[in-house]
Scaffold this motif. Sequence first.
Motif, PDB file in Angstrom:
ATOM      1  N   ALA A 385      81.108   2.755 -12.890  1.00  0.00           N
ATOM      2  CA  ALA A 385      79.927   2.385 -12.519  1.00  0.00           C
ATOM      3  C   ALA A 385      79.770   1.800 -11.113  1.00  0.00           C
ATOM      4  O   ALA A 385      78.870   2.381 -10.342  1.00  0.00           O
ATOM      5  N   SER A 386      80.806   1.374 -10.460  1.00  0.00           N
ATOM      6  CA  SER A 386      80.437   0.496  -9.250  1.00  0.00           C
ATOM      7  C   SER A 386      80.729   1.459  -8.063  1.00  0.00           C
ATOM      8  O   SER A 386      80.077   1.543  -7.277  1.00  0.00           O
ATOM      9  N   GLU A 387      82.039   1.748  -8.116  1.00  0.00           N
ATOM     10  CA  GLU A 387      82.336   2.312  -6.869  1.00  0.00           C
ATOM     11  C   GLU A 387      83.207   3.813  -7.128  1.00  0.00           C
ATOM     12  O   GLU A 387      84.259   4.076  -6.940  1.00  0.00           O
ATOM     13  N   PRO A 388      82.306   4.711  -7.763  1.00  0.00           N
ATOM     14  CA  PRO A 388      82.918   5.888  -8.438  1.00  0.00           C
ATOM     15  C   PRO A 388      83.682   6.718  -7.146  1.00  0.00           C
ATOM     16  O   PRO A 388      84.697   7.190  -7.344  1.00  0.00           O
ATOM     17  N   MET A 389      83.048   6.699  -5.918  1.00  0.00           N
ATOM     18  CA  MET A 389      83.867   7.406  -4.857  1.00  0.00           C
ATOM     19  C   MET A 389      85.130   6.937  -4.302  1.00  0.00           C
ATOM     20  O   MET A 389      86.007   7.671  -4.104  1.00  0.00           O
ATOM     21  N   PHE A 390      85.148   5.596  -4.543  1.00  0.00           N
ATOM     22  CA  PHE A 390      86.571   4.843  -4.191  1.00  0.00           C
ATOM     23  C   PHE A 390      87.818   5.243  -5.184  1.00  0.00           C
ATOM     24  O   PHE A 390      88.659   5.672  -4.881  1.00  0.00           O
ATOM     25  N   VAL A 391      87.137   5.074  -6.484  1.00  0.00           N
ATOM     26  CA  VAL A 391      88.287   5.484  -7.475  1.00  0.00           C
ATOM     27  C   VAL A 391      88.488   6.992  -7.446  1.00  0.00           C
ATOM     28  O   VAL A 391      89.652   7.386  -7.464  1.00  0.00           O
TER      29      VAL A 391
END
Lengths: 751, 499
Positions: A385-391
């Motif tokens: 939910a929060s940081e999909p691109m980071f993950v």
Amino acid sequence: MAGGRRGNGLAGVLPIAISAALFLYFLAMIPDVAASGALVIHWQWVPSLDIALSWRLDGLSLTFALLISGIGTLVMLYSNSYLRGHPQYARFALFLTSFMLAMLGLVLSDNLIALFVFWELTTITSYLLIGFGHETPKGRRSALQALFVTGAGALAMLAGLILLGRAAGSFELSDILRMGPEIRAHEHYTAILILVLAGAFTKSAQVPFHFWLPNAMAAPTPVSAFLHSATMVKAGVYLMARLHPTLSGTDAWLWSLTIAGAVTAVYASFKALSQTDLKQALAYTTLMALGTLTLFLGQQSGYAITAFATFLIVHSLYKAALFLVVGCIDHATGTREAEVLGGLARAMPITAAAAALSALSMAGFPPFLGFIGKELKYAGALAVASEPMFVAGAVLLSNALMLAVAGVVAFRPFWRRNEQPLPRAPHEAPWPMLAGPVILAILGALFGLWPDLLQTTLVDRTVQAVTGGDLEAKELKLWAGVNMPLILSIATFVLGLLLYAVHRPLRRGLQAFFARMISLDGRWDGFLDAVKGLSAWQTRTIQNGRLQSYLTITFAVVLVTLGGTMLARQVWPAAPEVGEVRWSHIAIVLLIIGGTLLAAFTRSRITAVAGLGVVGIGVAMVFIVFGAPDVAITQLLVETLVVVLVAVAMLRLPFLDRKGESDWRPGHLLLGTALGATVTAILLAVLETPLDRRLTDFFETASWPEAFGRNVVNVILVDFRALDTFGEIAVVVIAALAAYALLRTTAGRRP
Amino acid sequence: MSWILALPIAVPFATAVLAFLARHSAAGRWLSVAGNAALLVAAVLLMGTVWNEGVIAAQMGGWPAPFGITLVADLLSGVMVLITAITGLAVSVYALGDINERKEYLGYHALFNVLIAGVCGAFLTGDLFNLYVWFEVMLIASFGLLILGGKPEQIDGGIKYVTLNLVSTILFLSGIGLLYGMTGTLNMADLAQAVDGVENQGLLTVVAMTFMIAFGVKAAVFPLFFWLPAAYHTPAFSVSAVFAGLLTKVGVYALIRMFTLIFDHDTGFTHTILLWVAAFTMVTGVLGAAAQSDFRKILSFHIVSQIGYMILGLALYTPMALVGAVFYLVHHIVVKANLFLIAGVSQRITGGSDVYRIGGLYKSAPLLAVLFIIPAFSLAGFPPLSGFWAKYIIVKAALEAQGWLIAGIALAVGLMTIYSMTKIWAEAFWKAHPDGRQPRLTDMPQAHRRPMLLAIGGLATLTVIIGLVPEPFVQFAERAAAQLLDPAAYVAAVLGDPG
């Protein structure tokens, strides 16, 4: 490695039989678990402390149990050939089997403290197995490092588990798993989380606690495959998964796991590519996998947890297989260096095939299970939910690097042209060593083609266990249509193949980069030296070997404690009533003071003893003046004896040296005076309280009629308190005996 | 009933006399073994009686308390006597192989058994002055044992030992005098009641502190432990084993007894001090051990460190904490005595005691390795060995009392204990012997090897049993702790029923 020609006998066969039997047992449990969700058995152990040997078999623990006993069987089989005829094989097999049982206990325990017991048992067995090469300093160092780092985490975790158990009011997971909201709202939640994660992160080697794991590769290769890749290091991951229903869902959980997992995964992937030793490279890919698993456990979505459940199995299969393959290579050629090895496919075709299949799964190519795992990872990452691109970015980068490493480890040694001579002419490993890699590699392909085999048996129930039944598992399938995960997969292949193509210059660059980075492993020895330095300093300061300083400290403690307590409790004696003072009183006091000063200031020991004798005589005179002549006579006698005996002892024991002593010791004078004054003050305060004469009255009245003695003191000594007198007689006799022994043994030793 | 309380004192004394008379022959050592076996029987009888009937007391000479001297046993006393007997038997068996004829001739067995008698007396007496007498018996007997070899380092250690312990003795005696001056009684059960009537409770706290320091020296707490590491590595291994197991524990026992039975009037002050003492004792002890390289010096500092855990149990003063203290006492005696015994075997076959100069035991003496790893990992608090439960209960009690810092210290000290134990393991066992020597148990004559390994094996078995089946021991400790926290039964047994 293979030493003698003799087999390993029972020690070789028994562990295989035990682990195979366990594997079959757990296999047979699949339908039950699939049907009922969780089976719980309760055995008593320490009910007084709420500790039970209660077992819990659900999807998560069954998956682990099957991996442990299944890979265990293959590893035992492998080891029996790999270490054939080794003189210490029996203990090796004992440790390895004990480890497996402990690991099973860990994943099956329903009781937190029992889980901890098994957790520590895996730590000990791991220590003993890493130290298998115990005569090399490296082996011992690695073993200690692993023990110390995971041991430190475990102790923190113990505190966390105790707090968790108290917060939940039960140490049974069955209860705790139902109490998520209460625990998350509990005042100790943050402390519990930090402490439990300390245990999990150290055990599962998350950055910055990762450095022990690559060093643990000092263990024989089957140990590395089993403990330090497929099973033990996943204990931390297991614990996080196990407690996911209770502890997850908060920001603290999300961010600590996401960040630790992502950093570990990316760092380890680069690190893996920088290695030339195949085993070291694999060790870092294990770290990467642990990071990825942690990362997904941080999340809540069904995709993330399904990705976790699938990748857990994928990784165990291919990683155990590849470690065993590297063991075969090492066994056959005598080296594990990537730049030396080459052209092995011709001499080792079966190994090469198993390696290739595993590598394809590791790299995430279809139709292997690794592909499905990777697709789910992307789906899971995008569902964050929060940081999909980071993950997703972290996952993509580490996956691409994994692909490159798979090529380096499992492809290149077999298929590239042989450029350098090998230490030994390669040959195919014996069948027990091939069975493991081959079976594991085939399973990777099998599950990829028929993912349903895993879905219904294990994955569904695992996801259910990890999410606490809140979420359904997502479907495992090879072809999910053209979607974002597929696009990311294709990007991974492109990037991965590119990285593989340039991996040699890249490796040099990475090596140069890491050489300049802070290495925690490098700091380890410094840390230990600092601990030793601190210890040595402390010991030099406190335990300096000088009796004089010991006595000074002891008396100072007495002074500070008694004086401090008097101040704290406001105890202060009123000025005592002084009666009539006679010249004889003053004379006696002066005599005592004179004796004290003489003892304190003389250069001669004998004079000092005499000075103390004067003090004793003064005390005897006090008794005389105040009407206790019998006590005075005793005192005189004792005092004379003491002076004579001490004087003799000093003559006989010349090795009492006087180094470092000076004659003028104002500190001692001050200390002595203050201490004397304090004790006097206490005594005066006590004298203010009225004396309870119960005992005295009884002795006086009972002495003659009941004990038949007129002298009360004598009756007290030989009747009322005869046991004291008996003891004191024993003291005198033993003193004589000791003195005799001392004189006998030191006779003729005088310099 | 009085004989059952007097036996644990009378048997070792009688053994001492007989062993002394037979010191010229091998009979002396076997008499010592037989005497300690008899003591074990007596201790079991005593334990059984206390378990079934509650606190028992006997008035010596038939003079009623508080006028005569009372012997009394509650569960704590009972178990301490029992564990003393077990240790005594193990060490007397070990001595069959360890003590040479010269030491026997000089009276080793007599001194040893008098020491055991003193220890039992201290655990059983219900009279403060009588406790002092038993301390003296122990002190002089242990001094005799310490210097029996007559080596300069033994004399040096012995003198430090005896000097510092004499300071403790003098303080103890002064405390007795002061307390008597305030209450007019020496009987401990009577004192428990009499102190309530003392008007100046602040002064009572001051007097309590003299006892705390006196017993603190005996228990070897920070900063009063100097005598222990100065002396324990010098005597015969049998001697240091019995010292390590029992002597400091008498001090701990006395602290527990005094600060539950008599001085419980100002726990906010006294037990807070004990808490800090415990913390510093744990830490300085374990750091001291980290700086050592001699097998026995490492172990000696660990005694200090572990005493801290027991004091912590007393300091927290909750039921759970006292359970931990009692459990810790029992576990520690078994484990610590055994480690010293193992150090003796190691020295015999490797030819040294500095762990950096010996090695090879794991490879060529695997049985000793197994026997070492059990008490060593137990001491380090690894499950499922006895030390884990001891540490677990203490840490849990600390956390329940919201003592976050002290719980953290206790755990961190546990980690450092692991460090020291693995140092011995890595150097003496794993590493090859620097001289290329292959130390084997068969290097010792069979007549020495068998009894020594029997003793070690027996104690190791006990450690494993406590570890695997802790429930009865925990239950026992719970009942013992309950008796300590509510001394009504103790007082009633000594003074008769109130009214």
